[in-house]
Design a protein around this motif. Structure first.
Motif, PDB file in Angstrom:
ATOM      1  N   MET A 123      10.687 -28.463  45.282  1.00 52.52           N
ATOM      2  CA  MET A 123      10.460 -27.129  44.774  1.00 52.52           C
ATOM      3  C   MET A 123       9.700 -26.326  45.828  1.00 52.52           C
ATOM      4  N   ASN A 124      10.256 -25.219  46.237  1.00 53.28           N
ATOM      5  CA  ASN A 124       9.615 -24.377  47.229  1.00 53.28           C
ATOM      6  C   ASN A 124       8.676 -23.394  46.545  1.00 53.28           C
ATOM      7  N   THR A 125       7.473 -23.280  47.110  1.00 50.90           N
ATOM      8  CA  THR A 125       6.510 -22.311  46.621  1.00 50.90           C
ATOM      9  C   THR A 125       6.739 -21.007  47.372  1.00 50.90           C
ATOM     10  N   PRO A 126       6.872 -19.900  46.667  1.00 52.02           N
ATOM     11  CA  PRO A 126       7.063 -18.640  47.379  1.00 52.02           C
ATOM     12  C   PRO A 126       5.852 -18.331  48.241  1.00 52.02           C
ATOM     13  N   PRO A 127       6.055 -17.689  49.385  1.00 50.87           N
ATOM     14  CA  PRO A 127       4.914 -17.350  50.236  1.00 50.87           C
ATOM     15  C   PRO A 127       3.978 -16.374  49.524  1.00 50.87           C
ATOM     16  N   ALA A 128       2.709 -16.474  49.872  1.00 53.03           N
ATOM     17  CA  ALA A 128       1.721 -15.569  49.279  1.00 53.03           C
ATOM     18  C   ALA A 128       2.017 -14.150  49.724  1.00 53.03           C
ATOM     19  N   PRO A 129       1.776 -13.190  48.847  1.00 49.55           N
ATOM     20  CA  PRO A 129       1.997 -11.794  49.241  1.00 49.55           C
ATOM     21  C   PRO A 129       0.985 -11.378  50.304  1.00 49.55           C
ATOM     22  N   VAL A 130       1.363 -10.417  51.099  1.00 46.98           N
ATOM     23  CA  VAL A 130       0.446  -9.810  52.061  1.00 46.98           C
ATOM     24  C   VAL A 130      -0.242  -8.663  51.337  1.00 46.98           C
ATOM     25  N   ILE A 131      -1.555  -8.703  51.286  1.00 45.47           N
ATOM     26  CA  ILE A 131      -2.323  -7.639  50.654  1.00 45.47           C
ATOM     27  C   ILE A 131      -2.893  -6.784  51.779  1.00 45.47           C
ATOM     28  N   ARG A 132      -2.619  -5.493  51.709  1.00 49.10           N
ATOM     29  CA  ARG A 132      -3.046  -4.588  52.783  1.00 49.10           C
ATOM     30  C   ARG A 132      -3.353  -3.217  52.201  1.00 49.10           C
ATOM     31  N   PRO A 133      -4.076  -2.390  52.964  1.00 50.90           N
ATOM     32  CA  PRO A 133      -4.302  -1.019  52.503  1.00 50.90           C
ATOM     33  C   PRO A 133      -2.978  -0.263  52.371  1.00 50.90           C
ATOM     34  N   ALA A 134      -2.872   0.528  51.342  1.00 49.13           N
ATOM     35  CA  ALA A 134      -1.683   1.368  51.148  1.00 49.13           C
ATOM     36  C   ALA A 134      -1.656   2.437  52.228  1.00 49.13           C
ATOM     37  N   THR A 135      -0.452   2.844  52.596  1.00 51.17           N
ATOM     38  CA  THR A 135      -0.262   3.910  53.579  1.00 51.17           C
ATOM     39  C   THR A 135       0.666   4.962  52.969  1.00 51.17           C
ATOM     40  N   PRO A 136       0.748   6.120  53.589  1.00 52.68           N
ATOM     41  CA  PRO A 136       1.686   7.129  53.088  1.00 52.68           C
ATOM     42  C   PRO A 136       3.132   6.621  53.024  1.00 52.68           C
ATOM     43  N   ASP A 137       3.482   5.661  53.858  1.00 52.00           N
ATOM     44  CA  ASP A 137       4.838   5.097  53.808  1.00 52.00           C
ATOM     45  C   ASP A 137       5.106   4.319  52.526  1.00 52.00           C
ATOM     46  N   ASP A 138       4.065   3.936  51.805  1.00 50.40           N
ATOM     47  CA  ASP A 138       4.206   3.177  50.560  1.00 50.40           C
ATOM     48  C   ASP A 138       4.360   4.064  49.324  1.00 50.40           C
ATOM     49  N   VAL A 139       4.130   5.352  49.485  1.00 46.27           N
ATOM     50  CA  VAL A 139       4.051   6.252  48.330  1.00 46.27           C
ATOM     51  C   VAL A 139       5.328   6.253  47.490  1.00 46.27           C
ATOM     52  N   ALA A 140       6.481   6.251  48.105  1.00 44.79           N
ATOM     53  CA  ALA A 140       7.728   6.266  47.326  1.00 44.79           C
ATOM     54  C   ALA A 140       7.827   5.013  46.456  1.00 44.79           C
ATOM     55  N   ALA A 141       7.484   3.857  47.004  1.00 45.35           N
ATOM     56  CA  ALA A 141       7.532   2.617  46.224  1.00 45.35           C
ATOM     57  C   ALA A 141       6.493   2.636  45.110  1.00 45.35           C
ATOM     58  N   ILE A 142       5.294   3.121  45.404  1.00 45.64           N
ATOM     59  CA  ILE A 142       4.243   3.214  44.390  1.00 45.64           C
ATOM     60  C   ILE A 142       4.699   4.121  43.252  1.00 45.64           C
ATOM     61  N   ALA A 143       5.251   5.269  43.597  1.00 45.21           N
ATOM     62  CA  ALA A 143       5.733   6.209  42.578  1.00 45.21           C
ATOM     63  C   ALA A 143       6.824   5.578  41.728  1.00 45.21           C
ATOM     64  N   SER A 144       7.706   4.821  42.350  1.00 42.68           N
ATOM     65  CA  SER A 144       8.797   4.174  41.623  1.00 42.68           C
ATOM     66  C   SER A 144       8.283   3.094  40.672  1.00 42.68           C
ATOM     67  N   ILE A 145       7.342   2.290  41.148  1.00 42.58           N
ATOM     68  CA  ILE A 145       6.762   1.239  40.309  1.00 42.58           C
ATOM     69  C   ILE A 145       6.104   1.872  39.083  1.00 42.58           C
ATOM     70  N   TYR A 146       5.288   2.890  39.309  1.00 40.62           N
ATOM     71  CA  TYR A 146       4.583   3.525  38.201  1.00 40.62           C
ATOM     72  C   TYR A 146       5.552   4.191  37.232  1.00 40.62           C
ATOM     73  N   ALA A 147       6.576   4.848  37.770  1.00 42.61           N
ATOM     74  CA  ALA A 147       7.557   5.527  36.918  1.00 42.61           C
ATOM     75  C   ALA A 147       8.206   4.550  35.942  1.00 42.61           C
ATOM     76  N   HIS A 148       8.449   3.320  36.392  1.00 45.47           N
ATOM     77  CA  HIS A 148       9.023   2.307  35.499  1.00 45.47           C
ATOM     78  C   HIS A 148       8.133   2.123  34.263  1.00 45.47           C
ATOM     79  N   TYR A 149       6.819   2.005  34.478  1.00 47.05           N
ATOM     80  CA  TYR A 149       5.901   1.771  33.360  1.00 47.05           C
ATOM     81  C   TYR A 149       5.749   3.010  32.480  1.00 47.05           C
ATOM     82  N   VAL A 150       5.799   4.185  33.084  1.00 53.27           N
ATOM     83  CA  VAL A 150       5.742   5.419  32.295  1.00 53.27           C
ATOM     84  C   VAL A 150       6.931   5.470  31.341  1.00 53.27           C
ATOM     85  N   GLU A 151       8.108   5.166  31.847  1.00 53.50           N
ATOM     86  CA  GLU A 151       9.335   5.292  31.063  1.00 53.50           C
ATOM     87  C   GLU A 151       9.571   4.147  30.082  1.00 53.50           C
ATOM     88  N   HIS A 152       9.168   2.938  30.438  1.00 48.95           N
ATOM     89  CA  HIS A 152       9.608   1.766  29.685  1.00 48.95           C
ATOM     90  C   HIS A 152       8.499   0.957  29.012  1.00 48.95           C
TER      91      HIS A 152
END
Length: 172
Positions: A1-30
């Motif tokens: 059984m392969n263990t998935p690699p640990a996520p990389v935790i890093r400071p958010a950047t402006p390049d992440d904003v679209a993904a952040i908005a999309s993640i949050y929108a899912h919870y707003v809607e559903h």
């Protein structure tokens, strides 16, 4: 059984904003995880990221398989100066990325960064909509229930409570 690699935790950047908005929108809607009824746009998220990081509060992203899989930040709990070392945490994971330890890694890093930034107390406001995962996650980091606000939010045809959870970052 392969263990998935640990996520990389890093400071958010402006390049992440679209993904952040999309993640949050899912919870707003559903879900009732947030009481927002309309998801904020990318410009709002860009300003939020800039505002929080400008005053030294952490805004982090969990990167998994090369893309943002979640985000977390702390923001002032209240604006009155006596509350300046008390913050509220926010954490959301992308759909399909739960149950893999990403939330645990993200919240742990967030609390460490908040402590370093000068926070003493962290409040989590958790909608009590029947999903206990957020309560369990916060409990794993020493959050305890500090109160319940009854029937304070109305979403998806029902009245919802919120649980106030609190962690003391001065312990240990």
């Amino acid at each position: 059984m392969n263990t998935p690699p640990a996520p990389v935790i890093r400071p958010a950047t402006p390049d992440d904003v679209a993904a952040i908005a999309s993640i949050y929108a899912h919870y707003v809607e559903h879900s009732v995880a947030t009481f927002d009824l309309t998801a904020p746009d990318a410009a709002w998220w860009t300003a939020k990221l800039a505002d929080l990081t400008a005053v030294g509060w952490p805004f982090l992203v969990a990167e998994d398989e090369g893309e943002p899989a979640g985000y977390a930040y702390v923001a002032p709990w209240r604006v009155k100066p006596a509350y300046r070392q008390t913050v509220e945490d926010t954490i959301y994971l992308a759909p399909g990325r739960t149950g893999r330890g990403i939330g645990r890694a993200l919240l742990g890093a967030l609390l460490d960064a908040a402590r370093t930034a000068g926070a003493r107390q962290v409040i989590a406001v958790v909608a009590d909509g029947g999903d206990e995962s957020s309560v369990r996650l916060h409990g794993a980091f020493g959050f305890v229930e500090a109160g319940r606000l009854r029937g304070v939010g109305y979403k998806h045809g029902r009245w919802l409570d919120t649980l106030l959870l609190q962690a003391d970052l001065t312990d240990g």
